[in-house]
Design a protein around this motif. Structure first.
Motif, PDB file in Angstrom:
ATOM      1  N   SER A  18      13.338  36.519  42.777  1.00 27.66           N
ATOM      2  CA  SER A  18      14.535  37.997  42.338  1.00 27.66           C
ATOM      3  C   SER A  18      13.461  39.195  42.046  1.00 27.66           C
ATOM      4  N   LYS A  19      12.239  38.589  42.889  1.00 27.26           N
ATOM      5  CA  LYS A  19      11.484  39.749  42.438  1.00 27.26           C
ATOM      6  C   LYS A  19      11.424  40.705  44.631  1.00 27.26           C
TER       7      LYS A  19
ATOM      8  N   LEU B  60      14.981  43.864  47.118  1.00 27.85           N
ATOM      9  CA  LEU B  60      14.601  42.415  47.253  1.00 27.85           C
ATOM     10  C   LEU B  60      13.291  41.933  48.645  1.00 27.85           C
TER      11      LEU B  60
ATOM     12  N   GLN C 119      16.690  28.989  43.325  1.00 29.23           N
ATOM     13  CA  GLN C 119      17.952  30.168  43.134  1.00 29.23           C
ATOM     14  C   GLN C 119      16.771  32.027  42.438  1.00 29.23           C
ATOM     15  N   LEU C 120      15.903  31.273  41.951  1.00 29.99           N
ATOM     16  CA  LEU C 120      15.735  32.053  40.555  1.00 29.99           C
ATOM     17  C   LEU C 120      14.012  33.110  41.168  1.00 29.99           C
TER      18      LEU C 120
ATOM     19  N   TYR D  67      20.995  36.482  43.681  1.00 27.82           N
ATOM     20  CA  TYR D  67      19.171  37.261  44.062  1.00 27.82           C
ATOM     21  C   TYR D  67      19.643  36.538  45.633  1.00 27.82           C
TER      22      TYR D  67
ATOM     23  N   SER E 284      24.741  32.798  42.978  1.00 28.47           N
ATOM     24  CA  SER E 284      23.643  32.840  43.495  1.00 28.47           C
ATOM     25  C   SER E 284      23.278  35.157  43.334  1.00 28.47           C
TER      26      SER E 284
ATOM     27  N   ARG F 273       5.635  32.795  41.544  1.00 28.70           N
ATOM     28  CA  ARG F 273       6.652  33.009  41.038  1.00 28.70           C
ATOM     29  C   ARG F 273       7.548  31.729  39.773  1.00 28.70           C
TER      30      ARG F 273
ATOM     31  N   LYS G 162      20.588  46.746  46.433  1.00 29.12           N
ATOM     32  CA  LYS G 162      19.277  46.097  45.904  1.00 29.12           C
ATOM     33  C   LYS G 162      19.410  44.885  46.946  1.00 29.12           C
TER      34      LYS G 162
END
Length: 574
Positions: free
Chosen positions: A283-284, A522, A279-280, A490, A488, A259, A518
């Motif tokens: 996202s997967k 995740l 935070q990022l 994700y 936020s 990631r 959603k």
């Protein structure tokens, strides 16, 4: 006198203090007093052109990333921490120039700490005797951290120059006991760090015999490389706990590194912004990745690899600005290293432990509300090692600027301690059901620029939205859920809270279903999301599909089972 004060302050900082900002504030006070003293006594400030130029450039870039970070409030904590460490380096370097005994005093302090903490760990691990409820709570409740900290202290004993037979015996027995502790606690990062330190020791021991030096170093490096291959190959015939622990954690570590690479590819030059990794990164989907796919809770870790995180958050530019000063100090230190420079060898060894451990553990570096002694030792070592190739900047202007910078760090950490204290009060009020008081505390600390979350993982707007919802103020609840989802997007806890709000307060089942989906995208294993989906289907009278979701629960805990049964009880019987 200045040197003695430095030692006393350092001794206090190395003690474990409560999980908030006391140590950050203490270090900021020490640095501020140091620069006030430099101004009053007209002390010179020494600069290392290589280290200071590049590392200060990295700090500036870290602060500037506030202009492109997805959540500006995540930038400040790490940036001020790097600034604090750099200011300490500058101050220690200038103190060292006047205090000739500072190196010796620091050696005695660190050796003393090593012996005391090693004995404490051994009593707890080998004999089951602990001074605390948790065997390592004296430092921090994480054996990766405590054992690595011990390894970072060990070079000061190992490189201590003495012909005394008892001291030599202490070195050998301490090495054996430390290795034993590392294998008992399965801390492979500390093991590799220790191996690197021992290679450095061989380099120093044979400084007068180049042939033996290179043979011993090559042998040591071969052993390190062999150890890395051993861990990564996962030889099934071996059952060493330290290797099995590595194989158990490998999927999560691999996911986090991948990631980091993905984020870096999206922002290769300047990065996504300091503090944005958490935070990022998630996202997967985390499907099938232990422990992130735990069906009963949302487990998310910080990046355990400093270098991958720097690439992701600060891009190539920030990564290069960070790495170059360390390389300059290491290369310069190794070139000048010999058997007579015992503190220089110890400081280099401590730095190497930090640099290696930063591949493995988030706790090797400070972050929100956690002060890392490993990082402190590394930067103390930098301050003592970077006294060569310096130049003096005269005049009061620079000293005043440094004082202002140190006061800014002090202000920031005092402010975040106040935030943390108010948050804990809000937490107590939430548990007691006092939504009005909780909302007051949360409103006081929330700032979209400076404080949008606690410890990067707890969304303050989400907590505010929940309190407004409890007070039947749907207008403000909508506003703060919107803010929480923007900062936020994700975060499964934020999505879960918002989905419940839509389903049970707004009665908007269609939008609630989208949010739940959603969450499932995740984390497909989430039992909480599956229960919400089953409840939505129940309310939509699609009874035949309810059981499909309930029967798909994975290893449900007692609370999940109770909720699932309550939903089943509402399904009409044919």
């Amino acid at each position: 006198m200045v040197g003695l004060t430095t030692i006393l302050w350092m001794a206090i900082l190395l003690i474990h203090l409560p999980f908030d900002n006391f140590k950050f504030i203490g270090l900021a006070i020490f640095i501020s007093i140091g620069f006030v003293y430099a101004i009053v006594r007209n002390r010179e400030i020494q600069w290392n052109s290589g280290f200071d130029f590049f590392f200060f450039g990295f700090i500036v870039l870290s602060f500037l990333s506030a202009f492109w970070a997805p959540d500006i409030s995540t930038v400040w904590y790490n940036s001020f921490t790097w600034l604090l460490m750099w200011l300490m380096v500058v101050l220690l370097r200038s103190i060292q120039n006047k205090e000739v005994y500072l190196e010796r005093w620091l050696s005695y302090l660190f050796i003393g700490y090593f012996i005391i903490l090693l004995l404490h760990h051994l009593m707890a691990v080998q004999f089951g005797v602990s001074l605390n409820e948790d065997w390592n709570a004296f430092l921090y409740r994480n054996n990766n951290y405590t054992v690595t900290f011990l390894t970072a202290l060990f070079p000061f004993l190992l490189f201590y120059k003495s012909d005394n037979q008892f001291v030599r015996f202490m070195k050998i027995i301490s090495l054996v006991l430390l290795l034993n502790l590392i294998f008992i606690t399965n801390v492979r990062g500390a093991l590799l760090s220790l191996m690197v330190v021992l290679v450095l020791k061989m380099w120093v021991m044979f400084s007068d015999n180049p042939g033996r030096r290179y043979v011993s170093v090559v042998a040591g490096l071969s052993l390190i490389i062999g150890g890395i291959v051993f861990f990564n190959k996962g030889i099934s015939e071996t059952e060493l706990p330290i290797q099995q622990q590595y194989l158990k954690e490998y999927p999560a570590k691999s996911f986090m590194q991948q990631r980091s690479i993905d984020i870096f590819k999206e922002h290769p030059l300047k990065g996504s912004g300091t503090g944005s990794w958490y935070q990022l990164a998630y996202s997967k989907s985390v499907a099938g990745i232990t422990p992130f796919s735990d069906p009963n809770k949302f487990v998310r870790h910080r990046s355990h690899n400093l270098y991958f995180r720097l690439l992701a958050e600060n891009g190539v530019v920030g990564f290069v600005l960070f790495i170059i000063p360390w390389l300059l100090i290491l290369v310069g230190g190794i070139r000048k290293l010999n058997s007579r420079n015992s503190f220089g060898g110890a400081a280099l060894g401590c730095m190497l432990v930090y640099l290696v451990a930063s591949f493995f553990y988030a706790t090797s570096n400070s972050y929100s509300y956690l002060f890392s002694n490993i990082q402190l030792l590394a930067f103390v070592s930098i301050g003592m090692l970077s006294g060569n190739n310096v130049f003096v900047i005269k005049g009061y202007g620079m000293r005043h600027l440094l004082l202002i910078a140190s006061l800014m760090t002090f202000t920031w950490f005092v402010y975040t301690k106040w935030v943390y204290n108010r948050y804990k009060k809000a937490e107590t009020e939430i548990r007691q059901g006092n939504s009005t008081l909780a909302r007051g505390h949360l409103s006081a600390i929330w700032s979209p620029i400076f404080q949008n979350s606690i410890d990067e993982s707890i969304s303050i707007p989400m907590l505010l939205a929940e309190q407004y919802s409890a007070l039947s103020d749907s207008l403000n609840a909508d506003v703060f859920y919107h803010i929480a989802l923007k900062s936020s997007p994700y975060s499964c806890p934020v999505l879960l809270s918002y989905a419940k709000y839509l389903i049970y307060e707004k009665k908007d089942l269609n939008e609630g279903k989208k949010v739940v989906q959603k969450m499932l995208d995740l984390q497909p294993s989430s039992n909480s999301a599956k229960l919400l989906m089953a409840d939505i289907l129940l309310k939509n009278k699609k009874y035949e599909e309810v059981e499909k979701w309930l029967s798909n629960l994975e290893d449900p805990d007692r609370n999940i089972l109770v909720k699932a049964q309550s939903i089943r009880d509402l399904v009409p019987q044919n």
